[in-house]
Design an enzyme around this catalytic site. Structure first.
Site, PDB file in Angstrom:
ATOM      1  N   MET A  30      53.745  48.197  48.936  1.00  0.00           N
ATOM      2  CA  MET A  30      55.073  47.596  48.785  1.00  0.00           C
ATOM      3  C   MET A  30      55.987  48.523  47.983  1.00  0.00           C
ATOM      4  O   MET A  30      57.046  48.093  47.503  1.00  0.00           O
ATOM      5  CB  MET A  30      54.979  46.225  48.111  1.00  0.00           C
ATOM      6  CG  MET A  30      54.145  45.233  48.925  1.00  0.00           C
ATOM      7  SD  MET A  30      54.579  43.525  48.621  1.00  0.00           S
ATOM      8  CE  MET A  30      54.234  43.380  46.881  1.00  0.00           C
ATOM      9  N   HIS A  34      53.115  54.260  41.760  1.00  0.00           N
ATOM     10  CA  HIS A  34      52.556  54.740  40.498  1.00  0.00           C
ATOM     11  C   HIS A  34      51.274  55.484  40.845  1.00  0.00           C
ATOM     12  O   HIS A  34      50.920  55.629  42.024  1.00  0.00           O
ATOM     13  CB  HIS A  34      52.318  53.571  39.530  1.00  0.00           C
ATOM     14  CG  HIS A  34      51.558  52.426  40.137  1.00  0.00           C
ATOM     15  ND1 HIS A  34      50.244  52.545  40.562  1.00  0.00           N
ATOM     16  CD2 HIS A  34      51.932  51.154  40.427  1.00  0.00           C
ATOM     17  CE1 HIS A  34      49.835  51.386  41.059  1.00  0.00           C
ATOM     18  NE2 HIS A  34      50.856  50.528  41.000  1.00  0.00           N
ATOM     19  N   HIS A  37      48.847  54.021  43.502  1.00  0.00           N
ATOM     20  CA  HIS A  37      49.214  54.267  44.905  1.00  0.00           C
ATOM     21  C   HIS A  37      48.938  55.718  45.286  1.00  0.00           C
ATOM     22  O   HIS A  37      48.415  55.993  46.365  1.00  0.00           O
ATOM     23  CB  HIS A  37      50.714  54.015  45.122  1.00  0.00           C
ATOM     24  CG  HIS A  37      51.158  52.615  44.885  1.00  0.00           C
ATOM     25  ND1 HIS A  37      51.989  52.261  43.851  1.00  0.00           N
ATOM     26  CD2 HIS A  37      50.903  51.463  45.561  1.00  0.00           C
ATOM     27  CE1 HIS A  37      52.245  50.964  43.908  1.00  0.00           C
ATOM     28  NE2 HIS A  37      51.588  50.446  44.924  1.00  0.00           N
ATOM     29  N   GLY A 147      43.133  49.123  47.025  1.00  0.00           N
ATOM     30  CA  GLY A 147      42.694  49.218  45.639  1.00  0.00           C
ATOM     31  C   GLY A 147      41.820  48.043  45.227  1.00  0.00           C
ATOM     32  O   GLY A 147      42.070  46.902  45.630  1.00  0.00           O
ATOM     33  N   MET A 184      47.221  49.912  36.332  1.00  0.00           N
ATOM     34  CA  MET A 184      48.567  50.241  36.821  1.00  0.00           C
ATOM     35  C   MET A 184      49.013  49.200  37.836  1.00  0.00           C
ATOM     36  O   MET A 184      48.215  48.731  38.653  1.00  0.00           O
ATOM     37  CB  MET A 184      48.569  51.623  37.437  1.00  0.00           C
ATOM     38  CG  MET A 184      48.413  52.694  36.400  1.00  0.00           C
ATOM     39  SD  MET A 184      48.764  54.303  37.084  1.00  0.00           S
ATOM     40  CE  MET A 184      48.361  55.302  35.659  1.00  0.00           C
TER      41      MET A 184
HETATM   42  P1  AMP Z   1      51.056  47.143  46.277  1.00  0.00           P
HETATM   43  O1  AMP Z   1      52.125  48.146  46.517  1.00  0.00           O
HETATM   44  O2  AMP Z   1      51.057  46.590  44.887  1.00  0.00           O
HETATM   45  O3  AMP Z   1      50.959  46.114  47.359  1.00  0.00           O
HETATM   46  O4  AMP Z   1      49.678  47.953  46.349  1.00  0.00           O
HETATM   47  C1  AMP Z   1      49.370  48.764  47.455  1.00  0.00           C
HETATM   48  C2  AMP Z   1      47.927  49.173  47.358  1.00  0.00           C
HETATM   49  O5  AMP Z   1      47.722  49.897  46.150  1.00  0.00           O
HETATM   50  C3  AMP Z   1      46.960  47.985  47.330  1.00  0.00           C
HETATM   51  O6  AMP Z   1      45.791  48.305  48.092  1.00  0.00           O
HETATM   52  C4  AMP Z   1      46.634  47.873  45.866  1.00  0.00           C
HETATM   53  O7  AMP Z   1      45.376  47.293  45.605  1.00  0.00           O
HETATM   54  C5  AMP Z   1      46.635  49.327  45.458  1.00  0.00           C
HETATM   55  N1  AMP Z   1      46.807  49.458  44.010  1.00  0.00           N
HETATM   56  C6  AMP Z   1      47.790  48.899  43.264  1.00  0.00           C
HETATM   57  N2  AMP Z   1      47.584  49.195  41.960  1.00  0.00           N
HETATM   58  C7  AMP Z   1      46.450  49.934  41.899  1.00  0.00           C
HETATM   59  C8  AMP Z   1      45.706  50.530  40.836  1.00  0.00           C
HETATM   60  N3  AMP Z   1      46.084  50.421  39.567  1.00  0.00           N
HETATM   61  N4  AMP Z   1      44.592  51.210  41.148  1.00  0.00           N
HETATM   62  C9  AMP Z   1      44.177  51.318  42.433  1.00  0.00           C
HETATM   63  N5  AMP Z   1      44.836  50.780  43.480  1.00  0.00           N
HETATM   64  C10 AMP Z   1      45.948  50.099  43.218  1.00  0.00           C
END
Ligand code: AMP
Length: 284
Positions: A30, A34, A37, A147, A184
């Protein structure tokens, strides 16, 4: 790095690379990138040769009153970061591109999606499962990277892929943390200075629980109590849920006799943050 806006253009990109014998790694996101990602992106690029990232703030996984409108959006910064991580194509669709018929078709993952986050945010995982099913069809990748940070989401996706026979392998990437232990998250940007200082107590609470488990304790209640004692150190951090579940079914466990996960959702001021750690019965 190509920035692609339509489903047909990203599908064309992926199909042409695949027919040339290349392997495609896919990272759905999304945005508000950081290091978590970027770690997923680098891993996809390193293992697959080609990396496709989607950046889509999916409206159907937010409930009314949640942070959909104020979710951080900065395409210029994100595209620079993605390019530096070696991403080959960034798919940035509009809501209409992903939902051409509006919310007419929904994918539901029962039980697994109804617990924990699903109970607090009804419909959330329907939104997640629906958008991921669409994205897996638009981006026919060899592997997709998720993640561990969003543990329940990972389990929902694994179940979805198995049930719908999606031919993409799901790869799990361990949680990337700040140096003080805070997992993160794009939502960490909502924290003010005091909240940011207090937030690492979540990870310390999980560590205390894990230490209790490693000392031989197998009662969930005792282990959870160890975490709660640490969480109580910070007044501005409060538990939403903190529990121990089977690491596959996510059913709550009273006694830990198989691989388990401690799941926590905590409020730091007005911001809700998630974290988790695995409890391995073989002693790790
Ligand atoms: P999001 O943009 O928050 O939907 O996350 C996109 C992907 O990045 C998802 O698979 C999350 O689980 C992964 N993700 C977000 N934060 C972290 C983190 N701190 N460590 C590892 N993967 C992450």
């Amino acid at each position: 790095m190509e920035i692609l806006r339509t489903a047909s253009s990203v599908r064309g990109f992926v199909e042409s690379r695949r027919s040339a014998g290349e392997t495609i790694g896919f990272v759905p996101t999304m945005g508000a990138f950081h290091e978590g990602h970027l770690t997923l992106m680098r891993r996809a690029k390193g293992e697959c040769g080609r990396c496709v990232v989607s950046l889509f703030v999916n409206p159907t996984q937010f409930r009314p009153g949640e942070d959909f409108d104020r979710y951080p959006r900065d395409l210029e910064t994100d595209s620079g970061l993605a390019e530096s991580a070696g991403v080959d194509a960034l798919f940035v669709p509009s809501v209409e591109e992903i939902y051409p018929d509006g919310p007419a078709v929904t994918v539901r993952v029962d039980e697994l999606g109804d617990r924990w986050e699903g109970a607090r945010r009804p419909g959330h995982f329907d939104g997640v499962a629906t958008v991921c099913a669409k994205l897996f069809n638009i981006v026919p990748a060899d592997r997709a990277y998720f993640g561990q940070k969003d543990f329940q989401q990972l389990k929902v996706i694994q179940r979805l892929v198995a049930a719908l026979h999606v031919p993409t392998e799901i790869v799990t990437v361990p949680t990337v943390r700040e140096s003080d232990g805070l997992a993160m998250s794009s939502r960490n940007t909502y924290l003010n200075d005091d909240e940011r200082l207090a937030a690492p107590v979540i990870k310390r609470a999980l560590q205390a629980a894990k230490a209790r488990f490693h000392s031989g304790e197998r009662s969930s209640e005792e282990i959870i109590q160890a975490a709660r004692e640490v969480l109580a150190d910070e007044d501005i951090v409060s538990e939403d849920y903190l529990d121990i579940a089977d690491s596959e079914s996510l059913e709550p466990l009273t006694l830990i006799e198989r691989r388990a996960v401690i799941l926590v959702a905590a409020r730091v001021g007005p911001t809700r943050l998630l974290d988790n750690v695995l409890l391995e019965c073989d002693g790790r």
